[in-house]
Design an enzyme around this catalytic site. Structure first.
Site, mmCIF file in Angstrom:
data_model
loop_
_atom_site.group_PDB
_atom_site.id
_atom_site.type_symbol
_atom_site.label_atom_id
_atom_site.label_comp_id
_atom_site.label_asym_id
_atom_site.label_seq_id
_atom_site.Cartn_x
_atom_site.Cartn_y
_atom_site.Cartn_z
ATOM 1 N N CYS A 61 0.825 -1.205 0.000
ATOM 2 C CA CYS A 61 0.000 0.000 0.000
ATOM 3 C C CYS A 61 0.865 1.263 0.000
ATOM 4 O O CYS A 61 1.506 1.553 -0.996
ATOM 5 C CB CYS A 61 -0.946 -0.057 1.185
ATOM 6 S SG CYS A 61 -2.376 0.949 0.910
ATOM 7 N N HIS A 69 -3.862 -5.383 0.835
ATOM 8 C CA HIS A 69 -3.270 -5.801 2.117
ATOM 9 C C HIS A 69 -3.286 -7.324 2.270
ATOM 10 O O HIS A 69 -4.317 -7.896 2.609
ATOM 11 C CB HIS A 69 -4.046 -5.166 3.276
ATOM 12 C CG HIS A 69 -3.790 -3.700 3.392
ATOM 13 N ND1 HIS A 69 -2.739 -3.175 4.091
ATOM 14 C CD2 HIS A 69 -4.432 -2.636 2.849
ATOM 15 C CE1 HIS A 69 -2.739 -1.870 3.996
ATOM 16 N NE2 HIS A 69 -3.766 -1.515 3.246
ATOM 17 N N GLU A 117 -2.008 -9.005 4.619
ATOM 18 C CA GLU A 117 -1.964 -9.398 6.036
ATOM 19 C C GLU A 117 -3.348 -9.556 6.658
ATOM 20 O O GLU A 117 -3.484 -10.153 7.712
ATOM 21 C CB GLU A 117 -1.110 -8.398 6.835
ATOM 22 C CG GLU A 117 -1.678 -6.980 6.971
ATOM 23 C CD GLU A 117 -1.389 -6.066 5.765
ATOM 24 O OE1 GLU A 117 -1.091 -6.591 4.679
ATOM 25 O OE2 GLU A 117 -1.482 -4.842 5.918
#
Ligand code: XMP
Length: 509
Positions: free
Chosen positions: A79, A167, A169
């Site tokens: 990002c 993202h 994660e």
């Protein structure tokens, strides 16, 4: 020293999650804020640049020179991290015209570069950004896109540097773990050998070397962190570790005796100190939560200090500090605003003038539990719910007296035992009872009663930062309510707390 991944934090709310995902791959990683990076990192295998609430277009946006890493080790920008790579190299980052927040689907994936291997077209990714990459710099190759985000991922030509605008994660990204494994294992070449066993082995060896023949003192609380820290140090230095377990009069029913017994069984050199009266005295007349916390913390430090000074030539103070506390204290934003002063024994090292040893300060809570398991710490200590340092002192709303503590201990005992008997204890993250400063009218037999109200609370959570109330079965709650009212005569009404965090907190004070 284990191989490691460096995570450079630009202030994203998800940075800790990146670290957790990397650790889940049995690869060691550390988070460091972009404005306070270590000069050198031993055995560095790769770098991940986190997201950020900032925009690279702002003049004072977080920025660092990446020459020390690019070309030497693989780099993955997530990002903001990806946008920074673009911005630094002559590409263009502009405000998004559409809302790039939430779910999106990958439409194009170039599986040639290792990063996206085995990721599936059509799978969901999680976006969260106000800016978007409109033009890639020269030598940057587009490798993935979604319907709205053309440059969802890129690779720099002939360099192991990658950027992604989603993202990996967060769990909403279907193949997030696949992508992170590709990066950490296949691109960085990490061996995935950072396991609890290895952690114990290397930590015990380090502790032996650092502490040598010195004496160490440690305050046990009955909780997971201090118990695991104690067992690690015990393995390294045996009887030179002096543990002190203080009964502050605010523990659960029979907890002091039972936990002290477990500690002795574990072979720890532990002294139990009954300081109930000192704490009750310090709390006399106090009803403000923060004042109570401070009084409890201060009394603990005083008692601990006296006890520690009885150990001749003690040189070290051991603490069960864990990684989230460390990250919090050095975060990009600085320590977050204190909603409640949780670090109630914060002043201990300064006061005692001892060297500090914190063997768990690189571990997350779940990792501490795994290490505890390796150390064969009994399940009733490892799996117990979190319990605040000030204990029942902040679960008795208003002033605290020995009698109120006794009432609350009886109630809490019935609730917790009930959860255990029904196999519900491990399903909730934390359960507690709160004694309210309210009397209510009741009727028992032919008699009118005017007694105390107790609130029960049980929550599900991952880390205590957010929580939801547990949907315990109604008939279980009814049974517990009956049991409490029938057995604790000072209580005639039970309520169940159905608020989530935020906006409520887990504890009532
Ligand atoms: P809250 O109430 O802030 O609690 O939602 C989050 C977690 O922290 C625990 N807690 C404390 N722990 N000292 C502690 O050691 C404190 O003063 C304290 N206050 C809350 C709480 O039990 C929950 O697990």
């Amino acid at each position: 020293m284990s191989e490691q991944i460096l995570i450079i934090d630009f202030g994203s709310q998800y940075t800790q999650l990146i670290a957790r995902r990397v650790r889940e791959l049995n690869v060691y990683c550390e988070i460091h804020p972009y404005n306070n990076l270590p000069h050198s990192v031993e055995n560095l295998k790769g770098v991940i640049l986190s997201g950020s609430p900032c925009s690279v277009r702002e003049s004072d946006a977080p920025n660092i020179a990446l020459d020390a890493y690019r070309g030497h080790v693989p780099v993955l920008g997530i990002c903001y991290g990806a946008q920074l790579l673009v911005h630094q190299n002559g590409g263009e980052v502009v405000p998004s015209t559409i809302r790039e927040y939430g779910r999106a689907r990958l439409q194009k994936i170039d599986q040639h570069p290792e990063l996206l291997k085995e990721m599936t077209i059509g799978n969901q990714v999680w976006m969260s950004h106000g800016d978007t990459i409109s033009t890639l710099p020269e030598h940057f190759i587009n490798i993935a896109s979604t319907e709205d985000v053309a440059n969802a991922a890129f690779k720099i030509d002939e360099e192991d540097t990658y950027g992604i605008q989603f993202h990996p994660e967060v769990t909403h990204t279907d193949d997030g773990k696949v992508l992170l494994r590709n990066f950490v294992v296949h691109i960085c070449g990490c061996a995935q050998d950072w396991t609890p066993d290895i952690f114990v082995e290397s930590t015990v060896a380090n502790l032996k070397e650092t502490i040598g023949n010195d004496k160490v003192v440690l305050g046990l609380s009955g909780g997971v962190d201090s118990s695991v820290a104690a067992m690690l140090i015990h393995q390294a230095i045996g009887k030179n570790l002096y543990c002190i377990f203080v009964d502050n009069g605010l523990l659960r029913k029979n907890e002091f005796e039972e936990v002290l017994h477990s500690y002795k069984d574990m072979g720890l050199n532990v002294k139990g100190v009954d300081a109930k009266n000192e704490f009750y005295k310090a709390l006399e007349g106090l009803s403000d939560p923060e004042e109570k916390r401070k009084a409890i913390g201060k009394t603990f430090i005083e008692i601990f200090d006296i006890e520690a000074h009885q150990i001749k030539d003690v040189k070290w103070l051991a603490q069960g500090t864990i990684y989230p506390d460390v990250i919090e204290s050095v975060s990009v934003k600085g320590p977050s605003a204190t909603i409640k002063s949780h670090h109630n024994v914060g002043g201990l090292p300064e006061k005692m003038n001892l060297k500090v040893v914190e063997p768990l300060n690189t571990l997350f809570k779940d990792e501490v539990r795994k290490v505890g398991h390796t150390l064969e710490i009994p399940g009733d200590i490892l799996n117990r719910h979190p319990f605040p340092g000030p204990g029942l002192g902040i679960r008795i709303i208003g002033d605290v007296t020995a009698q109120k503590v006794r009432i609350l201990q009886d109630v809490d005992h019935i609730f917790i035992k009930g959860l255990k008997d029904r196999g519900l204890y491990d399903e909730v993250w934390q359960a507690l009872a709160v004694l309210l400063p309210i009397q209510s009218v009741g009727v028992m037999g032919d008699e009118r009663t005017y007694e105390n109200v107790v609130a029960l609370r049980a929550v599900t959570s991952v880390d205590g930062m957010t929580a939801d109330w547990s949907k315990l079965p109604y008939e279980f709650l009814a049974d517990i309510s009956n049991k409490i009212i029938n057995n604790v005569k000072e209580v005639n009404r039970i309520v169940y707390d159905i608020s989530s965090k935020p906006p409520a907190t887990i504890e009532w004070e």
